[in-house]
Design a protein around this motif. Structure first.
Motif, mmCIF file in Angstrom:
data_model
loop_
_atom_site.group_PDB
_atom_site.id
_atom_site.type_symbol
_atom_site.label_atom_id
_atom_site.label_comp_id
_atom_site.label_asym_id
_atom_site.label_seq_id
_atom_site.Cartn_x
_atom_site.Cartn_y
_atom_site.Cartn_z
ATOM 1 N N ALA A 155 0.698 -1.248 -0.060
ATOM 2 C CA ALA A 155 0.031 -0.103 0.034
ATOM 3 C C ALA A 155 0.962 1.198 0.069
ATOM 4 N N ASP A 156 0.320 2.346 -0.673
ATOM 5 C CA ASP A 156 1.026 3.603 -0.838
ATOM 6 C C ASP A 156 0.827 4.429 0.606
ATOM 7 N N GLY A 157 -0.183 4.436 1.336
ATOM 8 C CA GLY A 157 -0.341 4.809 2.528
ATOM 9 C C GLY A 157 -0.831 6.041 2.587
ATOM 10 N N GLN A 158 -1.143 6.729 1.652
ATOM 11 C CA GLN A 158 -1.615 8.143 1.657
ATOM 12 C C GLN A 158 -3.287 8.208 1.488
ATOM 13 N N GLY A 159 -4.248 8.833 2.064
ATOM 14 C CA GLY A 159 -5.520 8.673 1.814
ATOM 15 C C GLY A 159 -6.201 7.939 2.793
ATOM 16 N N LEU A 160 -7.442 7.390 2.578
ATOM 17 C CA LEU A 160 -8.342 6.723 3.332
ATOM 18 C C LEU A 160 -7.704 5.423 3.093
ATOM 19 N N PRO A 161 -7.501 4.466 4.195
ATOM 20 C CA PRO A 161 -7.024 2.993 4.012
ATOM 21 C C PRO A 161 -8.145 2.398 3.286
ATOM 22 N N SER A 162 -7.606 1.379 2.331
ATOM 23 C CA SER A 162 -8.573 0.658 1.791
ATOM 24 C C SER A 162 -9.151 -0.649 2.511
ATOM 25 N N THR A 163 -10.607 -0.971 2.456
ATOM 26 C CA THR A 163 -10.960 -2.074 3.095
ATOM 27 C C THR A 163 -10.815 -3.445 2.454
ATOM 28 N N GLU A 164 -10.046 -3.245 1.454
ATOM 29 C CA GLU A 164 -9.759 -4.520 0.367
ATOM 30 C C GLU A 164 -8.425 -5.046 0.883
ATOM 31 N N HIS A 165 -8.351 -6.360 0.890
ATOM 32 C CA HIS A 165 -7.212 -7.126 0.856
ATOM 33 C C HIS A 165 -7.390 -8.415 0.161
ATOM 34 N N PHE A 166 -6.476 -8.751 -0.673
ATOM 35 C CA PHE A 166 -6.610 -9.767 -1.775
ATOM 36 C C PHE A 166 -5.370 -10.492 -1.661
ATOM 37 N N PRO A 167 -5.421 -11.952 -1.625
ATOM 38 C CA PRO A 167 -4.236 -12.748 -1.572
ATOM 39 C C PRO A 167 -3.639 -12.279 -3.224
ATOM 40 N N ARG A 168 -2.233 -12.800 -3.329
ATOM 41 C CA ARG A 168 -1.569 -12.576 -4.279
ATOM 42 C C ARG A 168 -2.129 -13.392 -5.625
ATOM 43 N N GLU A 169 -2.381 -14.334 -5.394
ATOM 44 C CA GLU A 169 -2.900 -15.375 -6.422
ATOM 45 C C GLU A 169 -4.246 -14.772 -7.115
ATOM 46 N N VAL A 243 -11.172 6.908 -14.376
ATOM 47 C CA VAL A 243 -10.288 6.131 -13.350
ATOM 48 C C VAL A 243 -10.948 6.249 -12.157
ATOM 49 N N THR A 244 -10.874 5.208 -11.483
ATOM 50 C CA THR A 244 -11.417 4.969 -10.159
ATOM 51 C C THR A 244 -10.238 4.861 -9.323
ATOM 52 N N THR A 245 -10.476 5.633 -8.180
ATOM 53 C CA THR A 245 -9.346 5.674 -7.047
ATOM 54 C C THR A 245 -10.041 5.606 -5.739
ATOM 55 N N GLN A 246 -8.896 5.465 -4.699
ATOM 56 C CA GLN A 246 -9.243 5.436 -3.394
ATOM 57 C C GLN A 246 -9.504 7.005 -2.932
ATOM 58 N N PRO A 247 -10.571 7.375 -2.240
ATOM 59 C CA PRO A 247 -10.500 8.792 -1.784
ATOM 60 C C PRO A 247 -9.333 9.237 -1.112
ATOM 61 N N GLY A 248 -8.774 10.481 -1.542
ATOM 62 C CA GLY A 248 -7.717 11.146 -0.947
ATOM 63 C C GLY A 248 -6.408 10.251 -1.179
ATOM 64 N N SER A 249 -6.149 9.361 -2.054
ATOM 65 C CA SER A 249 -5.302 8.682 -2.419
ATOM 66 C C SER A 249 -3.943 9.432 -3.228
ATOM 67 N N LYS A 250 -2.879 8.814 -3.085
ATOM 68 C CA LYS A 250 -1.580 9.533 -4.054
ATOM 69 C C LYS A 250 -2.065 9.305 -5.492
ATOM 70 N N SER A 251 -2.818 8.147 -5.902
ATOM 71 C CA SER A 251 -3.377 8.042 -7.152
ATOM 72 C C SER A 251 -4.323 9.115 -7.611
ATOM 73 N N GLN A 252 -5.277 9.341 -6.493
ATOM 74 C CA GLN A 252 -6.064 10.382 -6.881
ATOM 75 C C GLN A 252 -5.284 11.829 -7.258
ATOM 76 N N GLN A 253 -4.299 12.040 -6.330
ATOM 77 C CA GLN A 253 -3.604 13.349 -6.442
ATOM 78 C C GLN A 253 -2.832 13.375 -7.629
ATOM 79 N N ASN A 254 -2.270 12.132 -8.175
ATOM 80 C CA ASN A 254 -1.589 12.175 -9.459
ATOM 81 C C ASN A 254 -2.445 12.120 -10.578
ATOM 82 N N VAL A 255 -3.606 11.631 -10.630
ATOM 83 C CA VAL A 255 -4.527 11.581 -12.024
ATOM 84 C C VAL A 255 -5.116 13.241 -11.969
ATOM 85 N N GLN A 256 -5.317 13.789 -10.703
ATOM 86 C CA GLN A 256 -5.825 15.283 -10.841
ATOM 87 C C GLN A 256 -4.870 16.240 -11.655
#
Length: 287
Positions: A155-169, A243-256
């Motif tokens: 995780a990048d750690g910026q913004g609201l933490p995701s509630t989603e956790h997936f195994p690598r497979e 694009v869909t992002t986690q609210p307040g995330s680094k990804s949202q900042q980048n795309v904006q």
């Protein structure tokens, strides 16, 4: 972009949500084809779609509701029973611009608000692919899947933490099952630094995920991948990119920073055991 902001009314939101429903359905169909066990399903529901790909998959969800009236209670009941039979929760991703009565209808049936995700978009103009980004070759697919899945787990750690956790497979499976996407990879100093993908649906370039290897973060990798996909989207004749992002995330900042406007939020409503699904938002595949 040339300074022109993208306004999103209900017509554009409906168009985007229809594209999302088509994407989720295609990915779920691809998963069932891969597995060959006949357990999953894709069902139309009130202008949207309900899908189950495999246990724990990001494509187990209901998408596209809210623009064709209320779901028929009996039909929704059949969908809920189908998820329950597979011991899966029902997760509905409901646009903020959908008919408000749909949210009230779902909460009255026991659905609870679990989280949000943001949908951003921009008009597509011409551009060039950065020199450090190129299309993923067929013989590189397994490497692309492995690296992008691995980077997504950090995780990048910026913004609201995701509630989603997936195994690598499961992440690898989901990335493989993204039907019809175009994949790109970015390199730095001769190393695979990040990967991203997008899909064309009805003139919309759906940015279906991006991930940067942790050692290469904060080096402009995601920006380069965004610019490459925007250029490819223009060449493909798309008029908008979303694009869909986690609210307040680094990804949202980048795309904006790349000219994307916040169009609307989706409420994640869940009935049953807490869900862990998503369509592959940029923020969940860490920047």
């Amino acid at each position: 972009m040339d300074g022109e902001r993208l306004f999103c009314g209900t017509a554009l939101a409906e168009r985007i949500e229809r594209a999302e429903a088509r994407f989720v359905a295609a990915c779920s169909d691809a998963a069932r084809l891969r597995l060959g066990d006949g357990r999953g399903f894709t069902r139309p529901l009130a202008g949207g779609v309900a899908t189950f790909a495999e246990a724990g998959s990001p494509f187990n969800k209901v998408a596209g509701l809210g623009f064709a009236g209320l779901p028929d209670p009996a039909q929704l009941g059949e969908v809920e029973a189908a998820f329950a039979e597979l011991e899966a929760p029902v997760q509905v991703e409901l646009s903020q611009l959908a008919d408000p009565s749909v949210g009230a209808f779902l909460t009255a049936r026991g659905y609870r608000l679990e989280s949000y995700e943001n949908v951003l978009g921009r008009r597509v103009a011409g551009g060039s692919v950065p020199g450090d980004v190129r299309a993923c070759r067929e013989d590189e697919l397994e490497t692309w899947l492995s690296v992008v899945a691995g980077a997504s787990l950090v995780a990048d750690g910026q913004g609201l933490p995701s509630t989603e956790h997936f195994p690598r497979e499961l992440l690898v499976n989901a990335l493989r099952d993204m039907d019809g996407v175009r994949r790109y990879l970015a390199e730095r100093d001769g190393e695979f630094a990040g990967g991203a993908s997008f899909r064309v649906t009805g003139g919309i370039a759906q940015f279906t995920g991006a991930a940067t290897v942790p050692a290469h973060r904060r080096r402009g990798v995601q920006t380069a991948l965004l610019r490459a996909r925007l250029a490819a989207a223009a060449a493909a004749g798309c008029d908008i990119a979303v694009v869909t992002t986690q609210p307040g995330s680094k990804s949202q900042q980048n795309v904006q920073r790349q000219g994307f406007d916040l169009l609307y939020a989706r409420a994640i409503l869940v009935k049953g055991t807490s869900a862990t699904s998503s369509s592959g938002a940029e923020s969940r595949q860490a920047s």
